[in-house]
Motif scaffolding. Structure first.
Motif, PDB file in Angstrom:
ATOM      1  N   LEU A 179       4.868 -13.804  -7.597  1.00  0.00           N
ATOM      2  CA  LEU A 179       5.228 -13.265  -6.285  1.00  0.00           C
ATOM      3  C   LEU A 179       5.079 -14.327  -5.208  1.00  0.00           C
ATOM      4  O   LEU A 179       5.963 -14.500  -4.346  1.00  0.00           O
ATOM      5  CB  LEU A 179       4.348 -12.056  -5.971  1.00  0.00           C
ATOM      6  CG  LEU A 179       4.326 -11.570  -4.519  1.00  0.00           C
ATOM      7  CD1 LEU A 179       5.704 -11.116  -4.057  1.00  0.00           C
ATOM      8  CD2 LEU A 179       3.308 -10.442  -4.340  1.00  0.00           C
TER       9      LEU A 179
ATOM     10  N   MET B 279       6.613  -4.756   1.165  1.00  0.00           N
ATOM     11  CA  MET B 279       5.381  -5.199   0.516  1.00  0.00           C
ATOM     12  C   MET B 279       4.219  -5.161   1.497  1.00  0.00           C
ATOM     13  O   MET B 279       3.080  -4.849   1.114  1.00  0.00           O
ATOM     14  CB  MET B 279       5.567  -6.612  -0.039  1.00  0.00           C
ATOM     15  CG  MET B 279       6.321  -6.658  -1.355  1.00  0.00           C
ATOM     16  SD  MET B 279       5.517  -5.693  -2.661  1.00  0.00           S
ATOM     17  CE  MET B 279       3.914  -6.488  -2.747  1.00  0.00           C
TER      18      MET B 279
ATOM     19  N   HIS C 107       6.408   1.262  -4.073  1.00  0.00           N
ATOM     20  CA  HIS C 107       6.708   0.481  -5.290  1.00  0.00           C
ATOM     21  C   HIS C 107       7.979   0.973  -5.966  1.00  0.00           C
ATOM     22  O   HIS C 107       8.840   0.187  -6.374  1.00  0.00           O
ATOM     23  CB  HIS C 107       5.509   0.556  -6.245  1.00  0.00           C
ATOM     24  CG  HIS C 107       5.892   0.619  -7.690  1.00  0.00           C
ATOM     25  ND1 HIS C 107       5.926   1.817  -8.379  1.00  0.00           N
ATOM     26  CD2 HIS C 107       6.281  -0.333  -8.557  1.00  0.00           C
ATOM     27  CE1 HIS C 107       6.317   1.578  -9.617  1.00  0.00           C
ATOM     28  NE2 HIS C 107       6.532   0.277  -9.764  1.00  0.00           N
TER      29      HIS C 107
ATOM     30  N   MET D  10      11.696  -0.938  -6.577  1.00  0.00           N
ATOM     31  CA  MET D  10      12.312  -1.066  -7.902  1.00  0.00           C
ATOM     32  C   MET D  10      13.726  -0.498  -7.918  1.00  0.00           C
ATOM     33  O   MET D  10      14.582  -0.962  -8.685  1.00  0.00           O
ATOM     34  CB  MET D  10      11.444  -0.360  -8.943  1.00  0.00           C
ATOM     35  CG  MET D  10      10.143  -1.084  -9.257  1.00  0.00           C
ATOM     36  SD  MET D  10      10.398  -2.712 -10.000  1.00  0.00           S
ATOM     37  CE  MET D  10      11.152  -2.255 -11.571  1.00  0.00           C
TER      38      MET D  10
ATOM     39  N   VAL E 231      12.452  -8.034  -7.406  1.00  0.00           N
ATOM     40  CA  VAL E 231      11.046  -7.696  -7.620  1.00  0.00           C
ATOM     41  C   VAL E 231      10.707  -7.405  -9.074  1.00  0.00           C
ATOM     42  O   VAL E 231       9.529  -7.173  -9.379  1.00  0.00           O
ATOM     43  CB  VAL E 231      10.660  -6.482  -6.748  1.00  0.00           C
ATOM     44  CG1 VAL E 231      11.019  -6.734  -5.294  1.00  0.00           C
ATOM     45  CG2 VAL E 231      11.361  -5.211  -7.226  1.00  0.00           C
TER      46      VAL E 231
ATOM     47  N   MET F 295       6.782  -7.084  -9.921  1.00  0.00           N
ATOM     48  CA  MET F 295       6.384  -5.750  -9.457  1.00  0.00           C
ATOM     49  C   MET F 295       5.600  -4.995 -10.526  1.00  0.00           C
ATOM     50  O   MET F 295       4.816  -4.084 -10.202  1.00  0.00           O
ATOM     51  CB  MET F 295       7.623  -4.954  -9.042  1.00  0.00           C
ATOM     52  CG  MET F 295       7.325  -3.584  -8.446  1.00  0.00           C
ATOM     53  SD  MET F 295       6.194  -3.633  -7.029  1.00  0.00           S
ATOM     54  CE  MET F 295       7.255  -4.335  -5.781  1.00  0.00           C
TER      55      MET F 295
ATOM     56  N   VAL G 174       2.023  -5.489  -9.709  1.00  0.00           N
ATOM     57  CA  VAL G 174       1.607  -4.702  -8.544  1.00  0.00           C
ATOM     58  C   VAL G 174       1.426  -3.240  -8.928  1.00  0.00           C
ATOM     59  O   VAL G 174       0.465  -2.581  -8.494  1.00  0.00           O
ATOM     60  CB  VAL G 174       2.637  -4.858  -7.408  1.00  0.00           C
ATOM     61  CG1 VAL G 174       2.266  -3.976  -6.221  1.00  0.00           C
ATOM     62  CG2 VAL G 174       2.740  -6.317  -6.971  1.00  0.00           C
ATOM     63  N   LYS G 175       2.329  -2.729  -9.755  1.00  0.00           N
ATOM     64  CA  LYS G 175       2.204  -1.334 -10.202  1.00  0.00           C
ATOM     65  C   LYS G 175       0.916  -1.139 -10.998  1.00  0.00           C
ATOM     66  O   LYS G 175       0.193  -0.145 -10.799  1.00  0.00           O
ATOM     67  CB  LYS G 175       3.416  -0.968 -11.054  1.00  0.00           C
ATOM     68  CG  LYS G 175       3.340   0.423 -11.645  1.00  0.00           C
ATOM     69  CD  LYS G 175       4.511   0.687 -12.576  1.00  0.00           C
ATOM     70  CE  LYS G 175       4.394   2.067 -13.198  1.00  0.00           C
ATOM     71  NZ  LYS G 175       5.517   2.329 -14.151  1.00  0.00           N
TER      72      LYS G 175
END
Length: 223
Positions: A132, A149, A168, A172, A179, A183, A186-187
């Motif tokens: 990222l 974000m 999130h 997506m 992402v 991502m 992050v999830k």
């Protein structure tokens, strides 16, 4: 009737000679009178204006039609509409989000998860966060992605897990090509923080219940 218009002819003319008409006799008999062309026509009594036939039956005027007030106005070249490109439901930032404001809370959340989450999971989240940072500094992320974000990090720091997860999912769906590589981390970070918070709340409830159970017997012995 015809005899009135015939003047006395020559006695010596033949039987097949045409009759000779008299102009004076025609004017004296008072034939049908015609209205002189130079005579003025009286105005109508109802007050409505009279329109000449040449004005109504002539060809239509040439040239472009007059501009309409309902026609849409064209925007000048280089201008953009006043509305924002961000979808409804997300507050708009006045300026572009900074990478430090986004990456620092995510790294802090990852440090909180270490010791409570498997090392393999934490290492994978760390690699995703590094990717990222690389794409952000390399200019590969669009402004809407950066703004969302920043919102996600705010919700994550406020323990608003459902709101962070909604952002999130919106990223997506709307920006999957930008992402998709990071991502996932992050999830997983949102899920681990939610799990840790739930376990912490459960432990606190158990501790409070244990303290109450110890307090009640002591109070009964005092009685």
């Amino acid at each position: 009737m015809a005899e009135l218009y015939v003047k006395p002819g020559n006695k010596e003319r033949g039987w097949n000679d045409p009759p000779q008409f008299s102009y004076g006799l025609q004017t004296q008999t008072g034939g049908p009178k015609r209205t002189p062309l130079t005579k003025r026509v009286a105005a109508p009594q109802d007050g409505s204006p009279r329109v000449a036939a040449s004005e109504t039956s002539g060809p239509p005027p040439m040239g472009p039609p007059p501009p309409s007030s309902n026609a849409p106005r064209l925007l000048p070249v280089g201008s953009s509409p006043a509305h924002s490109v961000e979808p409804m439901g997300f507050p708009a930032f006045e300026s572009e989000a900074l990478i430090e404001d986004v990456l620092r809370p995510l790294e802090q959340a990852l440090e909180d998860c270490r010791g409570h989450t498997r090392k393999q999971v934490c290492d994978d989240i760390g690699r995703r966060l590094a990717l990222l940072q690389e794409q952000w500094t390399g200019g590969k992320l669009s402004t809407p992605v950066k703004k969302r974000m920043a919102l996600l990090v705010q919700e994550l720091s406020s323990h608003q897990w459902d709101a962070a997860d909604d952002i999130h999912r919106s990223l997506m769906v709307d920006h999957v090509t930008e992402v998709s590589q990071w991502m996932v981390g992050v999830k997983r970070l949102i899920a681990e923080k939610r799990s840790m918070s739930s376990k912490k709340e459960t432990n606190e409830e158990k501790s409070e219940a244990a303290v109450e159970n110890r307090t009640i017997p002591s109070f009964q012995e005092a009685l």
